[in-house]
Enzyme design. Sequence first.
Site, PDB file in Angstrom:
ATOM      1  N   ASP A 129     -76.427  -5.783 -90.287  1.00  0.00           N
ATOM      2  CA  ASP A 129     -77.155  -6.176 -91.489  1.00  0.00           C
ATOM      3  C   ASP A 129     -76.157  -6.361 -92.635  1.00  0.00           C
ATOM      4  OD1 ASP A 129     -79.235  -6.714 -93.200  1.00  0.00           O
ATOM      5  OD2 ASP A 129     -79.762  -4.621 -93.539  1.00  0.00           O
ATOM      6  N   ARG A 136     -84.561  -9.281-107.752  1.00  0.00           N
ATOM      7  CA  ARG A 136     -85.135  -7.941-107.585  1.00  0.00           C
ATOM      8  C   ARG A 136     -86.590  -7.933-108.061  1.00  0.00           C
ATOM      9  NH1 ARG A 136     -82.876  -7.146-103.856  1.00  0.00           N
ATOM     10  NH2 ARG A 136     -82.096  -9.238-104.208  1.00  0.00           N
ATOM     11  N   GLN A 157     -75.699 -13.293-101.976  1.00  0.00           N
ATOM     12  CA  GLN A 157     -75.850 -11.916-102.456  1.00  0.00           C
ATOM     13  C   GLN A 157     -74.595 -11.074-102.218  1.00  0.00           C
ATOM     14  OE1 GLN A 157     -79.946 -10.127-101.920  1.00  0.00           O
ATOM     15  NE2 GLN A 157     -80.136 -11.815-100.458  1.00  0.00           N
ATOM     16  N   LYS A 191     -85.107  -9.581 -94.085  1.00  0.00           N
ATOM     17  CA  LYS A 191     -83.947  -9.260 -93.243  1.00  0.00           C
ATOM     18  C   LYS A 191     -84.202  -8.047 -92.357  1.00  0.00           C
ATOM     19  CE  LYS A 191     -80.800  -9.115 -96.568  1.00  0.00           C
ATOM     20  NZ  LYS A 191     -80.905  -7.675 -96.356  1.00  0.00           N
TER      21      LYS A 191
END
Length: 635
Positions: free
Chosen positions: A228, A584, A259, A33
């Site tokens: 973002d 993660r 997310q 991203k």
Amino acid sequence: MDNILKGLNEPQKEAVLHTRGPLLVVAGAGAGKTKIITHRVANLIKTGVKPENILAVTFTNKAAGEMKSRISQLLKLNLPTGQAGFNSSTPTVGTFHSICARILRENARHIARPRDFSILNKEDSLKIIKKCFKELGVNPKQFNPAKVQNIISKQKSNLIKPDEFMSEDRENFFPKTISALWQEYEKQLHKQKALDFDDLIAKTVFLFQKKPEILGRYEKKWTHFLVDEYQDTNYAQYILTKLLARKNKNICVVGDEDQSIYKFRGADFGNILNFEKDWLNTKVVMLEQNYRSTQNILKTANAVISRNKLRKPKNLFSETEDGEGLTIFDGLNEKEEAEFVAQASENLIQKGLKPQEIAVLYRANFQSRAVEESLLNRGLPYQVIGTKFFERKEVKDIIAYLKAAVNPQDNLSLERIINEPPRGIGRASLINYISERDMAPDKKNKVENFFNLLAKTKKIIAEKTLHESIAWLIKESGYKNHLDDGAEEGITRMENLKELTALSVKYDSAEKFLEDIALLTDQDTMEENKKGIRLMTVHAAKGLEFSCVFITGLEEGLFPFSKPGQTPEDEEEERRLFYVALTRAKKQIFLSFSRSRSFFGGKQMNKPSRFLNDIPEELFKKDTEELPTTNYLEI
């Protein structure tokens, strides 16, 4: 151009090369991203957009700093990191709150505040709310101050004003009392020339709505707008985004509804799901290639999140090897679970993994205690994320000096430092002096000397660099002598003030320094260079990555967390939280749960989390010889 497109896959190139009109980039975990945003900014500049006409917004100082660094490297630009205003020749990159703070400072006279208004963090805001309870004679046992704070925060995030809140139900005792407290809270904020965290967004929106000519200036300034983590925007941020982009329509949002884990803060992932409805002729780019995790980790994450219904279908994949299977541990209690985490971590470190490449994630903060004890017993270094450097007493005291020097109406800061270090005066003397009441000459003289110190500090700040000013203040306030007692505690506290001074070097103004401190997140406080296993909640881990991740407490009632009146949408949020925890990890995942756990004052027997059933059996590791323990759940 070759440099800008270098290393990008085809969908990433498609997103970077799009320059006009609305763009939605749905970027799965680890799909790059930040790379998309930074390379897109670079491409816009290369194709003729002036750098100063670009605005890029994210949610943490850490993310904003990384964006600036990458853009600087791509374009050989020097993006300033510590300036208070908007630079006239570089892109504007920052958090929602820092951008809005600068807009409000530039237009302070329209919001009944001076340019140097204070920004209250959550702790300071709660102190003022407790003061409002006393002023109005409201019983804090009947109305919890923290709950009142959360209600006010939620209303501000929904762009509700105090008078609108009261008009909804004048007869009901509860909202009537909340409204009275809120009105008093606003009076106190005005008196102290301060704004709270939520005011920064809400007042910017209200300013733009009330003064279209001011909005017009920023529409003209920022012709290209990038956002973002769009799935984390709340209603106020959503409206702000629409206002700033409505004229030029050159808006690019990047995010992933899978997310979205901040519903409790007001985040609405419907904003990203409905983006194509809000903006006609939207170009959509899906980023599904993951550059972080092994294929087995991604298969696990895909299997878990596919159970959710409120999402855009996507399937993360990696070109790396399958990697190791998942390890799962079944403990009798939290102590045994913690021992497993410590033992497994020690084995990993002995095999060459750096401690800081290990993260222990949990659903609730109370879970860290048992893990900390086990790590301490084995002498393993660790860092609990969320224990802030800026919450240490001596650091808060010097920051309060700066705040009071910049804004003499900041009564919270004045009350904190009036007798720090001890100078024989206290809150009563301060109130008497401000109220111009009769005072004993010696007390009055001491208070006057205190205010003279603040006035001189403000003058020094204007004349010297910020780090020179802080060093001067630590000495002239008497704080240095106060700590210089030869004791180990005094030496440690003085070292913390030296670190504070060093941190201020990159700032050219106290205003920006104090603003960044007020708007810190847990991630911003993580000491990157500290060698230790990272302990944190899953919420705090968002946006981070580690070689090895432990996800603990996978039990019904804890993860997923259960509460009265839970809805299917709440369960989907919990599953998204587990998905974030899984993604993660780069190489290895350890999952654990315990059969019983001390929970809110009592022992509770637990069932394994339903989320474990979402994971295909073949993804679990069968060989566990590397970890000498018998309590493995056989899958």
